[in-house]
Design an enzyme around this catalytic site. Structure first.
Site, PDB file in Angstrom:
ATOM      1  N   CYS A 503       0.851  -1.188   0.000  1.00 21.47           N
ATOM      2  CA  CYS A 503       0.000   0.000   0.000  1.00 21.47           C
ATOM      3  C   CYS A 503       0.887   1.239   0.000  1.00 21.47           C
ATOM      4  O   CYS A 503       1.869   1.317   0.746  1.00 21.47           O
ATOM      5  CB  CYS A 503      -0.929  -0.020   1.211  1.00 21.47           C
ATOM      6  SG  CYS A 503      -1.900   1.486   1.441  1.00 21.47           S
ATOM      7  N   CYS A 528      -7.126   2.402   4.426  1.00 20.26           N
ATOM      8  CA  CYS A 528      -6.566   3.755   4.319  1.00 20.26           C
ATOM      9  C   CYS A 528      -7.532   4.697   3.610  1.00 20.26           C
ATOM     10  O   CYS A 528      -7.688   5.856   4.012  1.00 20.26           O
ATOM     11  CB  CYS A 528      -5.228   3.705   3.583  1.00 20.26           C
ATOM     12  SG  CYS A 528      -3.898   2.921   4.511  1.00 20.26           S
ATOM     13  N   CYS A 596     -35.689  24.976   8.720  1.00 17.15           N
ATOM     14  CA  CYS A 596     -35.317  23.591   8.436  1.00 17.15           C
ATOM     15  C   CYS A 596     -34.020  23.461   7.661  1.00 17.15           C
ATOM     16  O   CYS A 596     -33.623  22.339   7.331  1.00 17.15           O
ATOM     17  CB  CYS A 596     -36.432  22.900   7.656  1.00 17.15           C
ATOM     18  SG  CYS A 596     -36.770  23.641   6.044  1.00 17.15           S
ATOM     19  N   CYS A 611     -40.102  28.594   1.595  1.00 16.84           N
ATOM     20  CA  CYS A 611     -39.374  27.328   1.717  1.00 16.84           C
ATOM     21  C   CYS A 611     -40.043  26.274   0.839  1.00 16.84           C
ATOM     22  O   CYS A 611     -41.239  26.015   0.982  1.00 16.84           O
ATOM     23  CB  CYS A 611     -39.329  26.866   3.168  1.00 16.84           C
ATOM     24  SG  CYS A 611     -38.432  25.323   3.409  1.00 16.84           S
ATOM     25  N   CYS A 676      -3.820  29.277  15.258  1.00 14.10           N
ATOM     26  CA  CYS A 676      -3.588  30.673  14.896  1.00 14.10           C
ATOM     27  C   CYS A 676      -4.863  31.297  14.360  1.00 14.10           C
ATOM     28  O   CYS A 676      -5.891  30.636  14.205  1.00 14.10           O
ATOM     29  CB  CYS A 676      -2.464  30.775  13.868  1.00 14.10           C
ATOM     30  SG  CYS A 676      -2.858  30.022  12.280  1.00 14.10           S
TER      31      CYS A 676
END
Length: 853
Positions: A503, A528, A596, A611, A676
């Site tokens: 792999c 993986c 919603c 909506c 940061c």
């Protein structure tokens, strides 16, 4: 005529060797039976002579019935192509006229044969009178010199036998049709009126026109022949001026249109409810009955036409209960609802107790399956598992399988089947959640001889369903075990041959069947790829699964992802991908419902958002996200100030939203937990966490060295490293102060109310508590107090302890303190009664001091 041959028998009179007037008259009194085979006796056909015409007594008519076929009709029977069309043709015989009157629904063909056997086709259209059958019969019977009654009887019998399926041709040929003429008195059209014949059996709502050949007029569609008994209730329809079937004019066209509308209405009785149902499924807010009204008024019998009409006219009447959704709406359908999940009979928590009949049948089936177990044990286990057959049989099968694996062999040789005796037993064990059932069950000495068996059809529906479920599950489990065994053998063979593949991510070795690849054929193991996709979709929120090889820019094909990824990860991946594609294409027009979170596209100049989610259907303001029915006619600020509670709520929502940064590109909310102040969104955009502006790299932040937490003395740029909690608290305090100042300015100091959470009282100072004294174990016997510490009067030289020179007054050095055991009430830490030692001295203090006696 042979049996099974439906072809009509055509009699050519010119083929007789003698004159038609001699021998024919001699045998006309008796019937003639025509048969193709002497061995087979078919239905006799009566051949009777036609009545001689007054115009021409040398020509006779042969009446042929028309075939019932609707596809081939109106053809021309060409007996001799060289015959000229301009030759004169005699008129119809009185026999033909009489038969037309008796049998009005029978469409007959008249083929006039001359002496030379040639066909004389009629070229001129003939007029047909609108006359009732009774008048025609009276006129025919009143003609002297002709046996009309006998002729009619013979004609009826002849046509009845010719209509029998025995004489019908399997492949009917197209034949010419002519109208019959009855020399009767003409009546005016106003007296009789046009009448159109209508069948009792169903016909197409919209008949197609009949092609005309050789300019010969005829009816629009062929009328099949029927026995006389079926025609007694029918009407006689005779057109005065026959012409082409299309076009029609005048009252005929009006009557034909009415007939078409009536037949179309009968056909549409089943179509209209279906159209209404499908239209309401696509437009759930349409008023009840409006669709059916549109269908009748505008004659819209097409679903696409109805939908287009409603889309082009959005102001159609809407139902009051708009939140009620049509149950068959396609918007409510999902992959989970498309196929209802079956009941898992192996899940104990979802099972309910069954009745006594099911319990008895399940017990009989289990006793037939496990003949070496006692019936009492089987019924006990079945009762503990709520009387369900599937889960009980699985528990017994697991216990027997475990016994087969762990039971000792009686001899060194491996036996194919273990011997059971009365000393053998199984440990019945069932564990699921908090439910735990255990019992030791002994085998019988001999197998059970008498068992009750049930036919599959005799089982109760509940027991039958569980039996089918168990068989299906056992089959799936066996297939899965075979698959795992095949994978294991395949891996062993790869390892034996040294063909394992590495792999490119974890560098483990796997067979080729357990690997997946990117578009550039870089191989990775499935584990993986699953972890990589899970982190990318749920952690980073990305939909781009690029190759894990450092130098490869390709991505994984969708086919590979569908084969490897679990359903949960795959569905989330598709959802992320759809969101990013829609946001990239319509970044400014994508709006989500505040109730919603249903996404929809809305033009930038439209403020009202409806909506489209059928479960929500709320109308809100695009800017302030308030309900539109309360927002109508007011600005967002006026609406917020109108209600003090809503105003305070809006300010508090702003304070809450101050902790959330929204991406300027896709609008995704971001919260910083650590790290940061350079924030990276999943869409690739970068922003500063402090000032919330779009940045590119680290040039936006201060680059000068300074003390942590102290402001820069050289520039005013944002700091790269700050505490996110302090930044959020400062911003929230600013919003709160601005709102409170505005409230004081409008309402005054007296009506001031704090906005936001109440102030927290400072924690009261708690007096410091000294360390608690060391707990002394409560011994059973009181410890004698140690002697007072007394310094020796003069120093003595140290004596190194040896195994045989210990001083008499010096005891052994005590061991370090060990806390008492929790379950032992007596510590047994007793001091020596005759050796006064100080036990509280630390270990590094040295040897114990000497005491004087």
């Amino acid at each position: 005529m042979a049996e099974g041959n439906n072809k009509e028998e055509v009699i050519h009179l010119n083929n007789f060797p003698c004159h038609r007037g001699k021998e024919w008259m001699a045998v006309r009194e008796g019937p003639i039976t025509i048969s193709d085979s002497s061995d087979e006796e078919g239905i006799p056909m009566l051949v009777t002579p036609a009545t001689e015409q007054q115009e021409d007594d040398l020509d006779d008519d042969v009446i042929l019935t028309e075939d019932d076929s609707e596809d081939e009709y109106g053809g021309f029977l060409d007996l001799e192509s060289g015959k000229k069309e301009g030759e004169a043709k005699p008129g119809p015989s009185s026999k033909q006229t009489a038969d037309d009157i008796v049998n009005p629904r029978l469409e007959q063909k008249v083929i006039i044969l001359g002496e030379n056997g040639l066909l004389f086709p009629e070229s001129e259209p003939l007029e047909v009178q609108n006359q009732s059958s009774e008048d025609s019969e009276t006129e025919l019977l009143s003609n002297p010199g002709e046996p009309a009654a006998s002729v009619d009887d013979q004609l009826i019998g002849e046509e009845y036998w010719l209509d029998h399926p025995y004489f019908q041709a399997p492949n009917p040929q197209p034949q010419e049709r002519t109208n019959q003429v009855v020399p009767q008195e003409r009546h005016s059209e106003s007296e009789m009126g046009p009448m159109f014949f209508r069948h009792d059996f169903p016909e197409p709502a919209f008949p197609r026109p009949e092609p005309q050949q050789e300019g010969i007029p005829g009816p629009a569609s062929p009328q099949p022949a029927h026995p006389l008994g079926e025609l007694e209730d029918q009407q006689l329809a005779i057109d005065e001026d026959p012409g082409p079937a299309f076009p029609l004019s005048g009252p005929q066209e009006a009557n034909l249109a009415n007939m078409w509308e009536q037949e179309a209405a009968e056909v549409d009785q089943d179509l209209i409810p279906l159209l209404v149902k499908e239209t309401e499924a696509r437009f759930p807010d349409v008023a009840s009955g409006y669709v059916e009204e549109i269908i009748h008024l505008k004659n819209y019998y097409d679903l696409n036409v109805l939908c287009n009409f409603l889309l082009e006219n959005p102001d159609y009447p809407k139902r009051e209960d708009r939140l009620i959704i049509h149950p068959s709406s396609s918007l409510l359908a999902s992959q989970d609802d498309a196929k209802l999940p079956k009941i898992d009979f192996f899940d104990y928590s979802k099972l309910t107790p069954l009745d006594q009949r099911c319990f008895i049948q399940a017990a009989d089936l289990l006793m037939a399956d496990f003949k070496m177990l006692s019936s009492q044990d089987i019924k006990w286990a079945l009762h503990e598992l709520k009387g369900h057959y599937a889960i009980t049989r699985k528990a017994f099968s697991d216990a027997i399988k475990k016994w087969q694996e762990l039971s000792p062999e009686t001899s060194g040789k491996r036996k194919k089947r273990k011997e059971m005796n009365q000393y053998s037993f199984i440990d019945f064990k069932f564990e699921q959640g908090n439910i735990k059932i255990e019992k030791r069950m002994f085998f019988l000495e001999n197998k059970r001889r008498h068992c009750r068996y049930y036919d599959h059809q005799a089982l109760l529906p509940a027991v039958k369903q569980e039996q089918e479920f168990y068989e299906q599950k056992i089959k799936e489990m066996a297939e899965h075990e075979d698959f795992l065994l095949a994978l294991q053998m395949n891996e062993e063979q790869y390892q034996k041959d040294g063909q394992l593949i590495e792999c490119r991510c974890c560098y483990g070795e796997f067979p080729f069947e357990e690997l997946t690849q990117c578009a550039d054929a870089h191989l990775f193991c499935k584990e993986c790829l699953i972890r990589y996709a899970q982190e990318a979709v749920f952690g980073s929120g990305k939909s781009e699964l690029s190759c894990m090889e450092g130098s490869c820019t390709c991505s994984f094909p969708t086919s590979e992802l569908e084969k490897v990824l679990p359903q949960t990860i795959l569905y989330k991946y598709y959802e992320r991908k759809a969101e990013e594609e829609v946001a990239a294409a319509y970044a400014d027009e994508l709006v989500r419902c505040p109730s919603c979170s249903f996404p929809a596209l809305l033009d930038s100049d439209v403020k009202r958002f409806s909506c489209p989610n059928p479960r929500c259907r709320k109308e809100t303001c695009r800017k302030c996200q308030g309900l539109w029915k309360e927002h109508n006619g007011l600005t967002c600020e006026e609406l917020a100030e109108k209600d003090d509670i809503k105003y305070r709520t809006s300010i508090e929502e702003k304070m809450t939203a101050a902790r959330i940064r929204k991406c300027h590109k896709c609008g995704t909310g971001l919260i910083k937990s650590e790290g940061c102040n350079r924030m990276s969104c999943r869409c690739g955009a970068q922003m500063c966490y402090l000032c919330r502006v779009s940045i590119n790299g680290y040039d936006h932040f201060c680059q000068h060295p300074r003390s942590p937490g102290a402001p820069c003395q050289e520039c005013s740029r944002c700091s790269l490293w700050t505490d996110p909690t302090e930044d959020d608290e400062k911003l929230i305090e600013e919003i709160q102060k601005e709102a409170e100042e505005e409230q004081k300015r409008k309402n005054g100091e007296n009506t001031f109310k704090r906005i936001g959470p109440p102030l927290e009282k400072p924690a009261e100072k708690v007096q410091r508590v000294e360390a608690l004294p060391r707990p002394v174990p409560q011994n059973l016997h009181p410890q004698m107090p140690p002697y007072a510490f007394v310094h020796p009067p003069f120093p003595l030289p140290p004596v190194r302890p040896v195994f045989n020179n210990f001083p008499i007054n010096m005891g052994p050095v005590p061991a370090p303190y060990v806390p008492p055991l929790p379950n032992v009430r007596v510590n047994y830490d007793f001091g020596h009664m005759h050796v006064p030692l100080e036990h509280n001295l630390p270990m590094h203090f040295g040897p114990q001091p000497r005491h004087r006696f």
